[in-house]
Motif scaffolding. Structure first.
Motif, PDB file in Angstrom:
ATOM      1  N   ARG A 180       0.830  -1.206   0.000  1.00 13.26           N
ATOM      2  CA  ARG A 180       0.000   0.000   0.000  1.00 13.26           C
ATOM      3  C   ARG A 180       0.865   1.257   0.000  1.00 13.26           C
ATOM      4  NH1 ARG A 180      -3.269  -1.551   5.261  1.00 13.26           N
ATOM      5  NH2 ARG A 180      -1.076  -1.854   5.824  1.00 13.26           N
ATOM      6  N   LEU A 181       2.123   1.086   0.387  1.00 13.58           N
ATOM      7  CA  LEU A 181       3.042   2.226   0.435  1.00 13.58           C
ATOM      8  C   LEU A 181       3.696   2.496  -0.907  1.00 13.58           C
ATOM      9  CD1 LEU A 181       4.782   1.416   3.851  1.00 13.58           C
ATOM     10  CD2 LEU A 181       2.907   3.025   3.422  1.00 13.58           C
ATOM     11  N   GLY A 182       3.656   1.525  -1.801  1.00 11.98           N
ATOM     12  CA  GLY A 182       4.270   1.725  -3.103  1.00 11.98           C
ATOM     13  C   GLY A 182       4.832   0.444  -3.677  1.00 11.98           C
ATOM     14  N   GLU A 183       5.715   0.632  -4.615  1.00 12.40           N
ATOM     15  CA  GLU A 183       6.238  -0.476  -5.422  1.00 12.40           C
ATOM     16  C   GLU A 183       7.635  -0.877  -4.965  1.00 12.40           C
ATOM     17  OE1 GLU A 183       6.865   0.854  -9.364  1.00 12.40           O
ATOM     18  OE2 GLU A 183       7.964  -0.953  -9.992  1.00 12.40           O
ATOM     19  N   CYS A 184       7.854  -2.169  -4.855  1.00 13.16           N
ATOM     20  CA  CYS A 184       9.214  -2.669  -4.681  1.00 13.16           C
ATOM     21  C   CYS A 184       9.868  -2.734  -6.065  1.00 13.16           C
ATOM     22  CB  CYS A 184       9.201  -4.050  -4.042  1.00 13.16           C
ATOM     23  SG  CYS A 184      10.848  -4.811  -3.965  1.00 13.16           S
ATOM     24  N   THR A 185      10.997  -2.102  -6.180  1.00 10.82           N
ATOM     25  CA  THR A 185      11.721  -2.083  -7.459  1.00 10.82           C
ATOM     26  C   THR A 185      12.760  -3.191  -7.548  1.00 10.82           C
ATOM     27  OG1 THR A 185      13.375  -0.562  -6.608  1.00 10.82           O
ATOM     28  CG2 THR A 185      11.407   0.419  -7.641  1.00 10.82           C
ATOM     29  N   PHE A 186      12.852  -3.976  -6.486  1.00  5.97           N
ATOM     30  CA  PHE A 186      13.841  -5.065  -6.432  1.00  5.97           C
ATOM     31  C   PHE A 186      15.256  -4.526  -6.598  1.00  5.97           C
ATOM     32  CE2 PHE A 186       9.824  -6.820  -8.069  1.00  5.97           C
ATOM     33  CZ  PHE A 186       9.512  -7.648  -7.008  1.00  5.97           C
ATOM     34  N   VAL A 204      -0.218   1.677 -13.962  1.00 11.45           N
ATOM     35  CA  VAL A 204       1.002   1.763 -13.153  1.00 11.45           C
ATOM     36  C   VAL A 204       1.865   0.506 -13.227  1.00 11.45           C
ATOM     37  CG1 VAL A 204      -0.065   3.373 -11.523  1.00 11.45           C
ATOM     38  CG2 VAL A 204      -0.116   0.907 -11.045  1.00 11.45           C
ATOM     39  N   CYS A 205       1.381  -0.536 -13.871  1.00 15.30           N
ATOM     40  CA  CYS A 205       2.128  -1.799 -13.848  1.00 15.30           C
ATOM     41  C   CYS A 205       3.395  -1.697 -14.706  1.00 15.30           C
ATOM     42  CB  CYS A 205       1.259  -2.941 -14.360  1.00 15.30           C
ATOM     43  SG  CYS A 205       2.153  -4.514 -14.417  1.00 15.30           S
ATOM     44  N   PRO A 206       4.566  -1.826 -14.085  1.00 19.19           N
ATOM     45  CA  PRO A 206       5.809  -1.679 -14.851  1.00 19.19           C
ATOM     46  C   PRO A 206       6.080  -2.845 -15.786  1.00 19.19           C
ATOM     47  CG  PRO A 206       6.302  -2.329 -12.606  1.00 19.19           C
ATOM     48  CD  PRO A 206       4.821  -2.066 -12.657  1.00 19.19           C
ATOM     49  N   GLU A 207       5.389  -3.949 -15.561  1.00 17.59           N
ATOM     50  CA  GLU A 207       5.623  -5.146 -16.376  1.00 17.59           C
ATOM     51  C   GLU A 207       4.571  -5.342 -17.465  1.00 17.59           C
ATOM     52  OE1 GLU A 207       8.360  -6.693 -15.926  1.00 17.59           O
ATOM     53  OE2 GLU A 207       8.881  -5.534 -14.147  1.00 17.59           O
TER      54      GLU A 207
END
Ligand code: SF4
Ligand code: SF4
Ligand code: SF4
Length: 172
Positions: free
Chosen positions: A66-72, A118-121
């Motif tokens: 909920r805080l955001g995206e993990c970019t690994f 928003v999906c980066p993939e």
């Protein structure tokens, strides 16, 4: 070592209460091994540039999509001196995939595509098979990054362990 089993994310997603094992940061050991290794030092939480790690009641890290995206990016794993997060333990950071629940707006006839945007993939598609297109998630593309979770206006998306790896289920 394998990653932490926890079937409760799906239970939460669909409204059932269950004993919840928290979603740990990427490359976390199996929950029991993680609990043994993690000293609750907070180094991973402090290092995360996306600020998506929080602390549980015991001070140990949890991933909160909920805080955001993990970019690994791997900063948390690098920061973990006790090796409770250990990239060498697995090729994959985790087995999480996004799931959409019935509270999704298009399932109620309301147009929405916030998650896709928003999906980066590019894992979320809206096939034109209904008057109001419904989201479908390609598990082969989904990395469980969580970017779609926080943007959903109805909190319809949650992360669940990949069914192909039930022994490595993780939840948040
Ligand atoms: S991999 Fe990077 S973005 Fe993801 S939780 Fe670790 S530090 Fe944060
Ligand atoms: S953002 Fe949420 S409500 Fe909108 S289409 Fe995606 S899952 Fe459904
Ligand atoms: S969790 Fe999966 S579907 Fe959601 S934004 Fe990340 S890659 Fe896309």
């Amino acid at each position: 070592m394998a990653r932490g089993p926890d079937p409760s994310r799906r239970a939460l997603l669909f409204g059932r209460r269950a004993a919840v094992a928290p979603l740990r940061p990427p490359w976390a050991l199996h929950e029991n091994d993680f609990l043994d290794a993690c000293t609750a030092c907070g180094a991973c939480v402090d290092r995360c540039p996306e600020r998506v790690l929080a602390r549980d009641a015991g001070g140990r890290p949890v991933f909160d999509p909920r805080l955001g995206e993990c970019t690994f990016c791997g900063e948390c794993e690098h920061a973990c001196t006790p090796r409770a997060l250990d990239r060498a333990s697995s090729d994959e950071p985790w087995t999480l995939k996004a799931l959409v629940a019935d509270s999704c707006l298009p399932r109620r006839g309301v147009v929405c595509s916030s998650c896709r945007d928003v999906c980066p993939e590019r894992a979320i598609a809206f096939p034109l098979t209904a008057r109001v297109p419904l989201p479908t998630i390609d598990p082969a593309r989904c990395t469980g990054c969580g970017a779609c979770v926080g943007v959903c206006p109805t909190q319809a998306i949650a992360l669940s362990a990949c069914a192909a790896h039930p022994e490595r289920t993780e939840t948040a």
